[in-house]
Design a protein around this motif. Structure first.
Motif, PDB file in Angstrom:
ATOM      1  N   GLU A   1      -9.286   8.153  -3.568  1.00  0.00           N
ATOM      2  CA  GLU A   1      -9.002   7.200  -4.643  1.00  0.00           C
ATOM      3  C   GLU A   1     -10.255   6.917  -5.466  1.00  0.00           C
ATOM      4  O   GLU A   1     -10.210   6.888  -6.696  1.00  0.00           O
ATOM      5  CB  GLU A   1      -8.455   5.902  -4.045  1.00  0.00           C
ATOM      6  CG  GLU A   1      -8.041   4.878  -5.080  1.00  0.00           C
ATOM      7  CD  GLU A   1      -7.477   3.621  -4.441  1.00  0.00           C
ATOM      8  OE1 GLU A   1      -7.183   2.675  -5.193  1.00  0.00           O
ATOM      9  OE2 GLU A   1      -7.356   3.581  -3.207  1.00  0.00           O
TER      10      GLU A   1
ATOM     11  N   GLN B   1       2.244   1.660  -3.447  1.00  0.00           N
ATOM     12  CA  GLN B   1       1.182   2.146  -4.328  1.00  0.00           C
ATOM     13  C   GLN B   1       0.983   3.647  -4.143  1.00  0.00           C
ATOM     14  O   GLN B   1       0.844   4.394  -5.116  1.00  0.00           O
ATOM     15  CB  GLN B   1      -0.116   1.405  -4.022  1.00  0.00           C
ATOM     16  CG  GLN B   1      -1.293   1.807  -4.893  1.00  0.00           C
ATOM     17  CD  GLN B   1      -2.582   1.121  -4.468  1.00  0.00           C
ATOM     18  OE1 GLN B   1      -2.847   0.961  -3.283  1.00  0.00           O
ATOM     19  NE2 GLN B   1      -3.372   0.699  -5.432  1.00  0.00           N
ATOM     20  N   GLY B   2       0.968   4.104  -2.892  1.00  0.00           N
ATOM     21  CA  GLY B   2       0.761   5.519  -2.608  1.00  0.00           C
ATOM     22  C   GLY B   2       1.857   6.406  -3.154  1.00  0.00           C
ATOM     23  O   GLY B   2       1.624   7.579  -3.467  1.00  0.00           O
TER      24      GLY B   2
ATOM     25  N   ASP C   1      -5.556  -7.552  -5.371  1.00  0.00           N
ATOM     26  CA  ASP C   1      -5.083  -6.181  -5.165  1.00  0.00           C
ATOM     27  C   ASP C   1      -3.822  -5.873  -5.959  1.00  0.00           C
ATOM     28  O   ASP C   1      -3.498  -4.705  -6.196  1.00  0.00           O
ATOM     29  CB  ASP C   1      -4.836  -5.942  -3.674  1.00  0.00           C
ATOM     30  CG  ASP C   1      -6.123  -5.893  -2.867  1.00  0.00           C
ATOM     31  OD1 ASP C   1      -7.185  -5.647  -3.463  1.00  0.00           O
ATOM     32  OD2 ASP C   1      -6.068  -6.112  -1.633  1.00  0.00           O
TER      33      ASP C   1
ATOM     34  N   ARG D   1       0.830  -1.205   0.000  1.00  0.00           N
ATOM     35  CA  ARG D   1       0.000   0.000   0.000  1.00  0.00           C
ATOM     36  C   ARG D   1       0.870   1.262   0.000  1.00  0.00           C
ATOM     37  O   ARG D   1       0.551   2.244  -0.679  1.00  0.00           O
ATOM     38  CB  ARG D   1      -0.905   0.011   1.234  1.00  0.00           C
ATOM     39  CG  ARG D   1      -1.895  -1.133   1.320  1.00  0.00           C
ATOM     40  CD  ARG D   1      -3.010  -0.980   0.346  1.00  0.00           C
ATOM     41  NE  ARG D   1      -4.018  -2.012   0.506  1.00  0.00           N
ATOM     42  CZ  ARG D   1      -4.806  -2.456  -0.455  1.00  0.00           C
ATOM     43  NH1 ARG D   1      -4.707  -1.950  -1.678  1.00  0.00           N
ATOM     44  NH2 ARG D   1      -5.703  -3.391  -0.225  1.00  0.00           N
ATOM     45  N   GLN D   2       1.948   1.230   0.732  1.00  0.00           N
ATOM     46  CA  GLN D   2       2.845   2.388   0.743  1.00  0.00           C
ATOM     47  C   GLN D   2       3.489   2.594  -0.632  1.00  0.00           C
ATOM     48  O   GLN D   2       3.595   3.728  -1.115  1.00  0.00           O
ATOM     49  CB  GLN D   2       3.925   2.209   1.808  1.00  0.00           C
ATOM     50  CG  GLN D   2       3.429   2.412   3.237  1.00  0.00           C
ATOM     51  CD  GLN D   2       4.569   2.442   4.231  1.00  0.00           C
ATOM     52  OE1 GLN D   2       5.711   2.106   3.909  1.00  0.00           O
ATOM     53  NE2 GLN D   2       4.266   2.839   5.459  1.00  0.00           N
TER      54      GLN D   2
ATOM     55  N   GLU E   1       5.668  -2.333  -5.579  1.00  0.00           N
ATOM     56  CA  GLU E   1       4.345  -2.770  -5.159  1.00  0.00           C
ATOM     57  C   GLU E   1       4.087  -4.209  -5.597  1.00  0.00           C
ATOM     58  O   GLU E   1       3.596  -5.036  -4.811  1.00  0.00           O
ATOM     59  CB  GLU E   1       3.275  -1.848  -5.742  1.00  0.00           C
ATOM     60  CG  GLU E   1       1.869  -2.206  -5.315  1.00  0.00           C
ATOM     61  CD  GLU E   1       0.806  -1.403  -6.045  1.00  0.00           C
ATOM     62  OE1 GLU E   1      -0.375  -1.787  -5.949  1.00  0.00           O
ATOM     63  OE2 GLU E   1       1.153  -0.411  -6.715  1.00  0.00           O
TER      64      GLU E   1
ATOM     65  N   TRP F   1       3.275  -7.383  -3.041  1.00  0.00           N
ATOM     66  CA  TRP F   1       2.061  -8.205  -3.126  1.00  0.00           C
ATOM     67  C   TRP F   1       2.415  -9.680  -3.309  1.00  0.00           C
ATOM     68  O   TRP F   1       1.776 -10.567  -2.733  1.00  0.00           O
ATOM     69  CB  TRP F   1       1.181  -7.755  -4.297  1.00  0.00           C
ATOM     70  CG  TRP F   1       0.414  -6.487  -4.077  1.00  0.00           C
ATOM     71  CD1 TRP F   1       0.455  -5.360  -4.821  1.00  0.00           C
ATOM     72  CD2 TRP F   1      -0.547  -6.230  -3.035  1.00  0.00           C
ATOM     73  NE1 TRP F   1      -0.400  -4.409  -4.327  1.00  0.00           N
ATOM     74  CE2 TRP F   1      -1.032  -4.917  -3.227  1.00  0.00           C
ATOM     75  CE3 TRP F   1      -1.033  -6.981  -1.965  1.00  0.00           C
ATOM     76  CZ2 TRP F   1      -1.978  -4.341  -2.386  1.00  0.00           C
ATOM     77  CZ3 TRP F   1      -1.984  -6.410  -1.128  1.00  0.00           C
ATOM     78  CH2 TRP F   1      -2.448  -5.111  -1.338  1.00  0.00           C
TER      79      TRP F   1
END
Length: 516
Positions: free
Chosen positions: A176, A33-34, A67, A30-31, A41, A45
């Motif tokens: 988002e 991705q941000g 995801d 998630r970090q 990412e 995953w």
């Protein structure tokens, strides 16, 4: 000590605390991705999935794979993601998992330009999500359904699907979700040719992408805005935006996936329009390599059509025909565009192009992009009796202005002046050109080789005995050919550019006669 999850996760894994390791890898993904670190990412995953598998947690392993798919498409392409989606569909054990897997299938298909699969998958996802307490799985399915309809030439139906989502997402959505809505809404609006509304929606989407720090989405939206500016005739600005989008893709290390290919294809298109031919061909060939790797028939056709037009400008008619020799996509617009370009090649070789052009218009009568249809009508006008050609150009000017295609309106106005000249109304043609030609400094006619505009001026001003204006138009044209474009033409194509491009040959001959 509040270390980053990516540093903590391997320690949990080393201690065989697989569930905690998986959770840490999810946070790390998630970090990443941000911060738009899509390659990192994907790796996080993957590790999360492996850890959850070790923990025997099939539910969270499934979610981690779902995801990961958007990043996986960006980094490794649609073909790789499709294999993961196949396994998700086979392993789904609940309606929640089935909805998620079909949503992923729709997303991947639409990114590959496969609107039929995208629409079908989004409808299935929405059916599975129909009874969920949360509205957001239905929202995801609906927005993808709208995009698929628009991609298939059914933009009005797409608007009917996506516009009811606006109130919900503006009231309850997070940054988002709002960003995804405005980006998709802009896409459907653009397909419906509501360009002012498209620009406004893109502005909202870009603001949300910036707020979220999502550089990957910002790159895509910037590329989309480039397309809108190109349709408005602002080609230099469009090229600048497309290059910015490409720079963001390079920064993100995300040039290998379909999104990177699309952005690079548009850089190639606009490079060609401003005469940067060597770079245009390099960009388009690079994009085609990715599209062919992933079997993206629609985007292969789009890039091949762009490449064919550039090769026509370069006087490379056999190579242009080879570029068009690709599998016909299911989208009418691109098949019609290919037929139009075939007709242009025929005409450049002094062969009748009416059959191919009639075929293009027959395809477009069933639907498709109004912009391409307007260009086909203008191509047809070139062979019409002069007064009929004037009427046809007037018709297209009206359509283009109503749809805000200012570049198309410019081309129609220039061809109208040419038709007036052919009809013996050269004074009227000259009056129109005195308004149109000065606008070329800031507004480029769409789908028209730029020196053609000045060549029309040379012929019209000669006809009314206005030698200074004729010389000014001739100077503009020859300067563009020799100083702007020629240095950026691949060396192997320079002779054909000067001698086999009919406009260049005529303009340079006229300049030589006047010098003598």
């Amino acid at each position: 000590r509040q270390a980053q999850p990516a540093r903590i996760a391997p320690h949990w894994a080393g201690a065989l605390e697989w569930s905690l390791a998986g959770q840490a890898y999810v946070l790390a993904a998630r970090q990443a991705q941000g911060s738009s670190q899509r390659s990192h990412e994907v790796g996080h995953w993957q590790q999360a999935r492996l850890c959850f598998d070790q923990a025997g947690d099939a539910e969270r392993s499934f979610d981690a794979r779902c995801d990961s798919l958007q990043a996986l498409i960006v980094v490794q392409g649609v073909a790789h993601a499709d294999a993961v989606i196949d396994s998700l569909l086979a392993q789904a054990r609940s309606d929640r998992q089935r909805a998620a897997a079909w949503t992923a299938r729709a997303m991947a298909a639409l990114m590959a330009g496969d609107h039929a699969t995208g629409v079908e998958a989004s409808i299935k996802a929405g059916a599975f999500a129909r009874h969920f307490e949360s509205p957001w799985p239905r929202f995801e399915a609906a927005r993808l359904h709208a995009v698929g309809l628009a991609q298939g030439g059914r933009a009005i139906e797409g608007l009917a699907v996506i516009e009811p989502l606006r109130e919900q997402v503006e009231r309850d959505g997070n940054t988002e979700q709002k960003g995804r809505f405005w980006a998709d809404y802009a896409y459907v609006l653009n397909t419906a040719r509501r360009l002012r509304d498209t620009a406004a929606a893109l502005g909202r989407a870009i603001a949300h992408a910036q707020a979220a720090g999502d550089l990957a989405e910002l790159a895509t939206l910037t590329s989309n805005l480039a397309t809108v500016q190109g349709n408005l005739g602002h080609v230099v600005e469009a090229l600048d935006l497309a290059q910015r989008a490409w720079a963001l893709q390079v920064q993100l290390g995300a040039t290998a996936g379909p999104t990177g290919g699309v952005v690079e294809a548009y850089v190639g298109l606009y490079c060609g329009m401003v005469g940067r031919y060597h770079e245009a061909l390099e960009r388009l060939d690079s994009a085609l390599e990715r599209f062919q790797r992933d079997g993206q028939a629609l985007w292969i056709a789009v890039a091949s059509n762009h490449k064919a037009q550039i090769l026509i400008d370069l006087g490379q008619f056999a190579r242009a025909r080879q570029a068009l020799d690709c599998a016909a996509p299911s989208v009418d617009t691109e098949r019609a565009r290919g037929a139009m370009l075939g007709a242009r090649i025929d005409r450049a070789l002094a062969q009748p192009g009416e059959r191919a052009l009639d075929h293009a218009l027959q395809i477009l009568d069933r639907g498709g992009d109004p912009q391409v249809r307007m260009h086909a009508l203008l191509d047809q006008a070139l062979a019409l009796e002069p007064n009929a050609a004037v009427a046809r150009c007037d018709e297209v000017v009206g359509l283009a202005e109503a749809l805000e295609f200012i570049g198309v309106s410019m081309r129609a106005g220039l061809l109208r002046a040419q038709a007036l000249h052919r009809a013996g109304r050269s004074a009227d043609a000259a009056a129109a050109l005195r308004e149109l030609l000065p606008r070329l400094d800031r507004l480029q006619p769409a789908d028209m080789y730029l020196p053609d505009a000045w060549w029309i001026g040379v012929q019209v001003f000669d006809a009314i005995a206005a030698p200074d204006e004729a010389m000014a138009a001739l100077a503009k044209a020859t300067q563009w050919i020799r100083q702007v474009a020629l240095p950026q033409v691949p060396e192997a194509f320079r002779d054909s550019f000067l001698q086999r491009n009919p406009s260049n040959r005529a303009l340079l001959a006229a300049a030589s006669r006047r010098s003598a």
